[in-house]
Design a protein around this motif. Structure first.
Motif, PDB file in Angstrom:
ATOM      1  N   ASP A  57      -0.420 -10.782 -15.821  1.00  0.00           N
ATOM      2  CA  ASP A  57       0.799 -11.509 -16.176  1.00  0.00           C
ATOM      3  C   ASP A  57       1.980 -10.553 -16.330  1.00  0.00           C
ATOM      4  OD1 ASP A  57      -0.520 -13.922 -16.153  1.00  0.00           O
ATOM      5  OD2 ASP A  57      -0.866 -13.984 -18.312  1.00  0.00           O
ATOM      6  N   GLY A  61       4.847 -10.606 -13.706  1.00  0.00           N
ATOM      7  CA  GLY A  61       6.138 -10.926 -14.309  1.00  0.00           C
ATOM      8  C   GLY A  61       7.212  -9.944 -13.891  1.00  0.00           C
ATOM      9  N   ALA A  71      13.128 -17.288 -13.438  1.00  0.00           N
ATOM     10  CA  ALA A  71      12.474 -18.354 -14.196  1.00  0.00           C
ATOM     11  C   ALA A  71      10.953 -18.231 -14.122  1.00  0.00           C
ATOM     12  CB  ALA A  71      12.928 -19.715 -13.668  1.00  0.00           C
ATOM     13  N   GLN A  72      10.424 -17.996 -12.918  1.00  0.00           N
ATOM     14  CA  GLN A  72       8.975 -17.840 -12.773  1.00  0.00           C
ATOM     15  C   GLN A  72       8.489 -16.577 -13.480  1.00  0.00           C
ATOM     16  OE1 GLN A  72       6.961 -20.005 -11.747  1.00  0.00           O
ATOM     17  NE2 GLN A  72       5.032 -18.854 -11.592  1.00  0.00           N
ATOM     18  N   SER A  73       9.297 -15.532 -13.445  1.00  0.00           N
ATOM     19  CA  SER A  73       8.947 -14.311 -14.165  1.00  0.00           C
ATOM     20  C   SER A  73       8.787 -14.603 -15.652  1.00  0.00           C
ATOM     21  CB  SER A  73      10.031 -13.246 -13.960  1.00  0.00           C
ATOM     22  OG  SER A  73       9.814 -12.127 -14.790  1.00  0.00           O
ATOM     23  N   ASN A  74       9.711 -15.349 -16.210  1.00  0.00           N
ATOM     24  CA  ASN A  74       9.610 -15.682 -17.633  1.00  0.00           C
ATOM     25  C   ASN A  74       8.398 -16.540 -17.942  1.00  0.00           C
ATOM     26  OD1 ASN A  74      11.628 -14.185 -18.749  1.00  0.00           O
ATOM     27  ND2 ASN A  74      13.108 -15.841 -18.908  1.00  0.00           N
ATOM     28  N   SER A  75       8.020 -17.379 -17.004  1.00  0.00           N
ATOM     29  CA  SER A  75       6.819 -18.197 -17.208  1.00  0.00           C
ATOM     30  C   SER A  75       5.582 -17.315 -17.346  1.00  0.00           C
ATOM     31  CB  SER A  75       6.651 -19.180 -16.039  1.00  0.00           C
ATOM     32  OG  SER A  75       5.474 -19.943 -16.193  1.00  0.00           O
ATOM     33  N   LEU A  76       5.457 -16.316 -16.464  1.00  0.00           N
ATOM     34  CA  LEU A  76       4.318 -15.390 -16.539  1.00  0.00           C
ATOM     35  C   LEU A  76       4.388 -14.530 -17.793  1.00  0.00           C
ATOM     36  CD1 LEU A  76       1.975 -14.874 -14.381  1.00  0.00           C
ATOM     37  CD2 LEU A  76       3.852 -16.315 -13.602  1.00  0.00           C
ATOM     38  N   GLU A  78       5.821 -15.238 -20.605  1.00  0.00           N
ATOM     39  CA  GLU A  78       5.515 -16.042 -21.785  1.00  0.00           C
ATOM     40  C   GLU A  78       4.005 -16.166 -21.969  1.00  0.00           C
ATOM     41  OE1 GLU A  78       5.776 -18.295 -25.187  1.00  0.00           O
ATOM     42  OE2 GLU A  78       7.285 -17.050 -24.181  1.00  0.00           O
ATOM     43  N   GLN A  79       3.287 -16.336 -20.858  1.00  0.00           N
ATOM     44  CA  GLN A  79       1.825 -16.329 -20.935  1.00  0.00           C
ATOM     45  C   GLN A  79       1.320 -14.993 -21.474  1.00  0.00           C
ATOM     46  OE1 GLN A  79      -0.240 -17.609 -17.358  1.00  0.00           O
ATOM     47  NE2 GLN A  79       1.426 -18.974 -16.815  1.00  0.00           N
ATOM     48  N   LYS A 122      11.952 -10.408 -20.418  1.00  0.00           N
ATOM     49  CA  LYS A 122      12.308 -11.820 -20.562  1.00  0.00           C
ATOM     50  C   LYS A 122      13.788 -11.973 -20.896  1.00  0.00           C
ATOM     51  CE  LYS A 122       9.741 -14.823 -22.643  1.00  0.00           C
ATOM     52  NZ  LYS A 122       9.002 -15.466 -23.748  1.00  0.00           N
TER      53      LYS A 122
END
Length: 476
Positions: A57, A61, A71-76, A78-79, A122
């Motif tokens: 992740d 990220g 946006a997708q980077s932040n999703s990873l 955050e995981q 992030k």
């Protein structure tokens, strides 16, 4: 013997973590193709496995961040942040399995400086998207994480604060008009740069002096402002009480590659014949790759039964060749405005400090594990000899000793995992310019002189009072 060799080879195939994809990612970034780098990372997901979920992740990220998919980077990421919290608790079964084999059996938890960088990236994702209030939320998370770390860190002179992370929170607070928190962050960053200078190898950034002058002046903190002006008599700065039509451009430059870790073996002989064998082995056996060498060592030391192997990680720096970035803003009408980036973050120094702080514990654990493996192998060998006829005891003991001592050597693997898609250094430049339309040009300048052939250009539309963040990545 062939069965034993294959068994050892199978054991080794389950140890450690393949890192071949990092080379392909570096090649893609060197070719200025971050999207291909991210595609390579996505394809490598299955290589990470469940024990390296956090590492994947973080790595993915970062490649998404460099590819501009914020946006997708932040999703990873955050995981990854949630995984960090989850990994604070581990089962006894997992700990026991790791102690009897090696630390790569444990889920990768990451180092404290890597945890901080999750929130840093992030925050920069939100800032690059122009979502500064969301970036400030991450700035508060950085503050909280560092405050907890500072309170809980056991080593007084260890990594317990992060000057770059504190500085970034100041930039974000100031960009949203929160000058009080901006000043507090800048002051903390100033103190941390001073106190960690010996090991962080990051000199006090000149722009930080200007930030302290600017914010204390804007907050009418007369005593503090006069003290800073006395300390920094030659520092130029832009007053917030000046022209109201200024916009700010913040350039974040990622330079070079994070250091990697490699494995170092310490083979401890416990008899004179074993000492002779270790010395002979170092000069005689040649293998085409590390895995073949490990198998050969395992068979040889398994037959002897009097060599204990300890595997430890060692950091390999991959220092950047970039000295700084030269930034030029070219307006539609008027003279170009230039600036130069300043070093704010030395990732190699942070990684070295982190590993140095943990090395006594790693070494103690590795020695204890090696002793337990040796004792278990000895017990299994003697037990097998007593369990068979006296005439068969010799060859059964030899075979069992080969298996148990060989597996003890084969399974000793150092944990060389780390967040390798991070850069070696991060530099920042900040320019205040009149609102309007510009063409930005970012040109990395190399340490040995000269610049890279191709700089990066961005069209910019700057509004008065607004801050724009630009991200630049140079692998060299």
């Amino acid at each position: 013997m062939r069965v034993v060799f294959l068994g050892l080879l199978w054991t080794l195939s389950g140890c450690g973590f393949s890192a071949n994809h990092y080379l392909l990612i570096d090649q893609s970034l060197l070719a200025n193709d971050p999207r291909r780098a991210d595609a390579i990372m996505a394809q490598a997901e299955s290589e990470y496995g469940s024990r390296n979920r956090l590492l994947y992740d973080m790595d993915r990220g970062m490649t998404l961040h460099l590819a501009g998919d914020y946006a997708q980077s932040n999703s990873l990421l955050e995981q990854a942040s949630l995984e960090v919290e989850r990994l604070y608790t581990r089962t006894i079964r997992t700990e026991t399995a790791a102690f009897l084999t090696n630390d790569t059996m444990l889920p990768y938890e990451g180092d404290p400086y890597e945890h901080v960088m999750i929130n840093v990236v992030k925050a920069l994702n939100y800032a690059a998207m122009g979502q500064l209030m969301e970036a400030v939320v991450e700035a508060r998370q950085i503050d909280h994480r560092l405050n907890v770390l500072s309170d809980s860190a056991k080593e007084k002179d260890g990594y317990r604060e992060d000057a770059f992370a504190r500085y970034l929170t100041g930039v974000l607070y100031e960009a949203t008009g929160d000058l009080n928190n901006a000043f507090i962050a800048y002051r903390k960053a100033y103190d941390i740069y001073e106190s960690t200078r010996a090991w962080a190898r990051t000199p006090m950034p000149p722009m930080l002096r200007a930030d302290l002058l600017r914010t204390t002046d804007a907050l009418h903190m007369t005593a503090e402002f006069e003290e800073y002006r006395r300390q920094f008599p030659d520092t130029g700065w832009v007053s917030l009480q000046g022209p109201s039509d200024l916009a700010q451009v913040v350039v974040i430059g990622y330079n070079g590659r994070a250091p990697r870790k490699e494995e170092v073996h310490l083979d401890i002989p416990i008899s004179l014949s074993a000492l002779q064998l270790v010395l002979l082995n170092r000069g005689v056996i040649h293998a085409s790759n590390r895995q073949e060498r490990r198998v050969a060592d395992s068979v040889l030391y398994g037959l002897n039964g009097r060599v204990v192997r300890v595997a430890l990680p060692r950091l390999v720096p991959q220092k950047t060749q970039v000295s700084h970035e030269s930034i030029t803003l070219v307006p539609r009408n008027g003279e170009p405005i230039t600036g130069q980036s300043q070093l704010m973050y030395n990732g190699t120094a942070l990684a070295e400090k982190s590993l140095s702080d943990r090395m006594p514990g790693i070494t103690t654990k590795a020695l204890a594990r090696a002793a337990v493996k040796f004792t278990a192998a000895e017990a299994a060998t003697r037990g097998s000899q007593h369990a068979v006829n006296k005439g068969d005891a010799a060859w059964v003991g030899l075979l069992v000793g080969l298996l148990t001592h060989g597996l003890a050597v084969a399974s000793e693997v150092a944990d060389t995992r780390s967040w390798r898609t991070l850069p070696d250094e991060i530099q920042i430049s900040r320019l205040w310019v009149p609102a309007g339309e510009y063409e930005s040009r970012i040109q990395p300048v190399l340490r040995h002189g000269g610049a890279l052939q191709a700089g990066v250009s961005h069209p910019l539309v700057l509004r008065a009072g607004h801050t724009v963040f630009l991200i630049e990545r140079v692998v060299l």
